[in-house]
Scaffold this motif. Structure first.
Motif, PDB file in Angstrom:
ATOM      1  N   ARG A 147       3.354  -4.023  -6.284  1.00  0.00           N
ATOM      2  CA  ARG A 147       3.031  -5.405  -6.612  1.00  0.00           C
ATOM      3  C   ARG A 147       1.598  -5.471  -7.111  1.00  0.00           C
ATOM      4  O   ARG A 147       0.675  -4.956  -6.507  1.00  0.00           O
ATOM      5  CB  ARG A 147       3.187  -6.287  -5.375  1.00  0.00           C
ATOM      6  N   VAL A 148       1.431  -6.095  -8.205  1.00  0.00           N
ATOM      7  CA  VAL A 148       0.084  -6.274  -8.732  1.00  0.00           C
ATOM      8  C   VAL A 148      -0.356  -7.693  -8.452  1.00  0.00           C
ATOM      9  O   VAL A 148       0.465  -8.614  -8.451  1.00  0.00           O
ATOM     10  CB  VAL A 148       0.032  -5.973 -10.231  1.00  0.00           C
ATOM     11  N   THR A 182       0.335  -0.375 -15.535  1.00  0.00           N
ATOM     12  CA  THR A 182       1.230  -0.039 -14.442  1.00  0.00           C
ATOM     13  C   THR A 182       0.395   0.284 -13.228  1.00  0.00           C
ATOM     14  O   THR A 182      -0.757   0.673 -13.348  1.00  0.00           O
ATOM     15  CB  THR A 182       2.079   1.178 -14.806  1.00  0.00           C
ATOM     16  N   PRO A 183       0.974   0.122 -12.095  1.00  0.00           N
ATOM     17  CA  PRO A 183       0.230   0.389 -10.880  1.00  0.00           C
ATOM     18  C   PRO A 183      -0.250   1.835 -10.825  1.00  0.00           C
ATOM     19  O   PRO A 183       0.486   2.742 -11.169  1.00  0.00           O
ATOM     20  CB  PRO A 183       1.249   0.124  -9.773  1.00  0.00           C
ATOM     21  N   ARG A 221       9.020  -3.283 -14.836  1.00  0.00           N
ATOM     22  CA  ARG A 221       8.577  -4.553 -14.268  1.00  0.00           C
ATOM     23  C   ARG A 221       9.796  -5.381 -13.904  1.00  0.00           C
ATOM     24  O   ARG A 221      10.749  -5.479 -14.662  1.00  0.00           O
ATOM     25  CB  ARG A 221       7.709  -5.295 -15.277  1.00  0.00           C
ATOM     26  N   CYS A 259       4.930  -9.873 -11.106  1.00  0.00           N
ATOM     27  CA  CYS A 259       3.948  -9.127 -10.327  1.00  0.00           C
ATOM     28  C   CYS A 259       4.521  -7.838  -9.765  1.00  0.00           C
ATOM     29  O   CYS A 259       3.790  -7.016  -9.226  1.00  0.00           O
ATOM     30  CB  CYS A 259       3.437  -9.979  -9.171  1.00  0.00           C
ATOM     31  N   SER A 311      -7.609   3.105 -12.961  1.00  0.00           N
ATOM     32  CA  SER A 311      -8.669   2.570 -12.135  1.00  0.00           C
ATOM     33  C   SER A 311      -9.593   3.638 -11.597  1.00  0.00           C
ATOM     34  O   SER A 311      -9.195   4.770 -11.412  1.00  0.00           O
ATOM     35  CB  SER A 311      -8.061   1.829 -10.970  1.00  0.00           C
ATOM     36  N   PRO A 355      -4.976  -6.253  -1.661  1.00  0.00           N
ATOM     37  CA  PRO A 355      -5.760  -5.503  -2.622  1.00  0.00           C
ATOM     38  C   PRO A 355      -7.217  -5.336  -2.223  1.00  0.00           C
ATOM     39  O   PRO A 355      -7.857  -4.429  -2.693  1.00  0.00           O
ATOM     40  CB  PRO A 355      -5.655  -6.323  -3.898  1.00  0.00           C
ATOM     41  N   ALA A 384      -4.547  -1.086  -8.614  1.00  0.00           N
ATOM     42  CA  ALA A 384      -3.890  -2.217  -9.255  1.00  0.00           C
ATOM     43  C   ALA A 384      -3.279  -3.190  -8.271  1.00  0.00           C
ATOM     44  O   ALA A 384      -3.271  -4.373  -8.494  1.00  0.00           O
ATOM     45  CB  ALA A 384      -2.804  -1.694 -10.190  1.00  0.00           C
ATOM     46  N   GLY A 385      -2.754  -2.724  -7.217  1.00  0.00           N
ATOM     47  CA  GLY A 385      -2.108  -3.674  -6.342  1.00  0.00           C
ATOM     48  C   GLY A 385      -1.523  -3.017  -5.131  1.00  0.00           C
ATOM     49  O   GLY A 385      -1.961  -1.963  -4.727  1.00  0.00           O
ATOM     50  N   TYR A 425       1.848  -1.765  -2.801  1.00  0.00           N
ATOM     51  CA  TYR A 425       3.121  -1.136  -3.066  1.00  0.00           C
ATOM     52  C   TYR A 425       4.054  -1.415  -1.919  1.00  0.00           C
ATOM     53  O   TYR A 425       3.635  -1.653  -0.801  1.00  0.00           O
ATOM     54  CB  TYR A 425       2.974   0.375  -3.192  1.00  0.00           C
TER      55      TYR A 425
END
Length: 360
Positions: free
Chosen positions: A117-118, A126-127, A169, A175, A208, A289, A296-297, A299
């Motif tokens: 989930r972002v 993408t995450p 997605r 998200c 990131s 987060p 990114a977010g 999971y």
DNA sequence: GGGATTTGACCGCG
DNA sequence: CGCGGTCAAATCCC
């Protein structure tokens, strides 16, 4: 490397848990040395330790029971690790969500699905799971609003790493990304945060920046730590009510889960750990987060599927084992059997090669 | 210039 | 035959 027979997988898990307990004991000692630590800290640490030890006992018993049975020796011939046991029937697929991961190729490879989930629906990245991936395809999938991206390990050619993943997605929730991993990393790449802590930045990382989390250089160790932290999370103080209802959280509007990952990144380590610890179709991990802002977010792991066909496994039944562990620890470790049974397929073992794993 | 991504074509399975 | 997965040439980006 060794074929991971059921018993060995359990023993490996046992070692993991014991190492975890050792670490927790050490932390407890640190708490004792720290004048600022409060009783609740003690209590939490002690409870974690208690849970861990209880788990160790339960797993030991389960291993013993399983090794008395058959279970081993039925490994597939074409795969270094068995791809069977518990997952077949129980872990199969979360009925409420999509699944349909019964495809063609790579049948022999273990496969597990994570849900990322972002925080922001409009970001397209993408995450980041800490590994270096190279996109090799994208395809519109029937019935899905968004195309599916196909990625393989950057080191596939260099090191023959078979790991791939598919990122899609969710059409229901912008998200949410469903990420299906296939195959284990046999390459020696370090996850980014690790790499930074130890050497130069991870290869190919265009994603990131690495959060400074653990500093262990061994990816296996990191998986282990991720595992441990996931564990910690589940067994934290007052975490005796942590299971199924997490599913009720709406993805985007979900309140922060009642636990968080203090240090583990949302790497495959964590995903794998969560996968291993997620009861079939029930556990639902999420991490706010802010603990790892660079990632990114969050999971969620909701499925793990090891092999092409359901297989019966000797020894204790999965649910039994889970129950055993749960009872032994007072925590819901129903997923443990999962790990005990499937551990050899998780991307733990092959990482550092056979000779210098953390489990030996 | 090298590596990563994009994208249409191709292939295999059900 | 349709769909999903992969290949590979073209393109992009650092």
């Amino acid at each position: 490397m060794q074929d991971g027979a059921g018993g060995e997988g359990g023993i490996q898990l046992l070692l993991t848990i014991l190492a975890d307990g050792e670490e927790q004991a050490r932390q407890l000692g640190e708490l004792a040395d720290d004048p600022r630590s409060r009783a609740e800290h003690y209590r939490g640490a002690a409870r974690r330790l208690q849970c861990t030890l209880g788990k160790a006992v339960a797993v030991a018993k389960a291993v013993e029971a399983a090794s008395g049975g058959s279970s081993r020796g039925t490994d597939r011939s074409d795969s270094p690790r068995s791809v069977d046991e518990s997952s077949g029937a129980t872990a199969a697929v979360e009925p409420q969500e999509r699944q349909v991961i019964g495809n063609k190729r790579r049948k022999g490879l273990p496969r597990w699905t994570a849900k990322f989930r972002v925080p922001d629906a409009n970001l397209e990245a993408t995450p980041d799971d800490g590994f270096s991936w190279r996109k090799y395809g994208q395809k519109d999938i029937l019935g899905a609003k968004f195309p599916r991206g196909y990625y393989r390990c950057t080191y596939r050619t260099a090191q023959g790493c078979p790991a791939t993943k598919q990122v899609q997605r969710s059409d229901a929730d912008l998200c949410v990304f469903d990420v299906t991993y296939q195959g284990e990393h046999t390459c020696h790449q370090k996850q980014r945060h690790v790499a930074v802590a130890t050497a130069h930045g991870g290869g190919g990382g265009s994603q990131s920046p690495p959060p400074s989390c653990h500093e262990q250089g061994d990816p296996s160790m990191q998986l282990l730590m991720g595992f441990k932290d996931a564990l910690k999370v589940e067994t934290g103080p007052g975490a005796l009510h942590q299971d199924r209802d997490y599913y009720d959280h709406g993805p985007a509007s979900a309140p922060a889960a009642p636990f968080s990952f203090p240090s583990v990144p949302f790497g495959e380590a964590a995903a794998a750990a969560a996968a291993a610890f997620s009861a079939p179709g029930s556990s639902y991990f999420s991490a706010p987060p802010h603990h790892c802002p660079a990632v990114a977010g969050s999971y969620d792991v909701y499925d793990y599927e090891a092999g092409p066909g359901p297989r019966v496994r000797g020894g204790a039944e999965p649910s039994e084992l889970g129950e055993v562990v749960s009872r032994a620890t007072g925590c819901d470790y129903s997923s443990l059997y999962h790990h005990a049974g499937l551990d050899p397929h998780l991307p733990f073992a092959p990482f550092g090669g056979p000779s210098h794993g953390p489990f030996q």
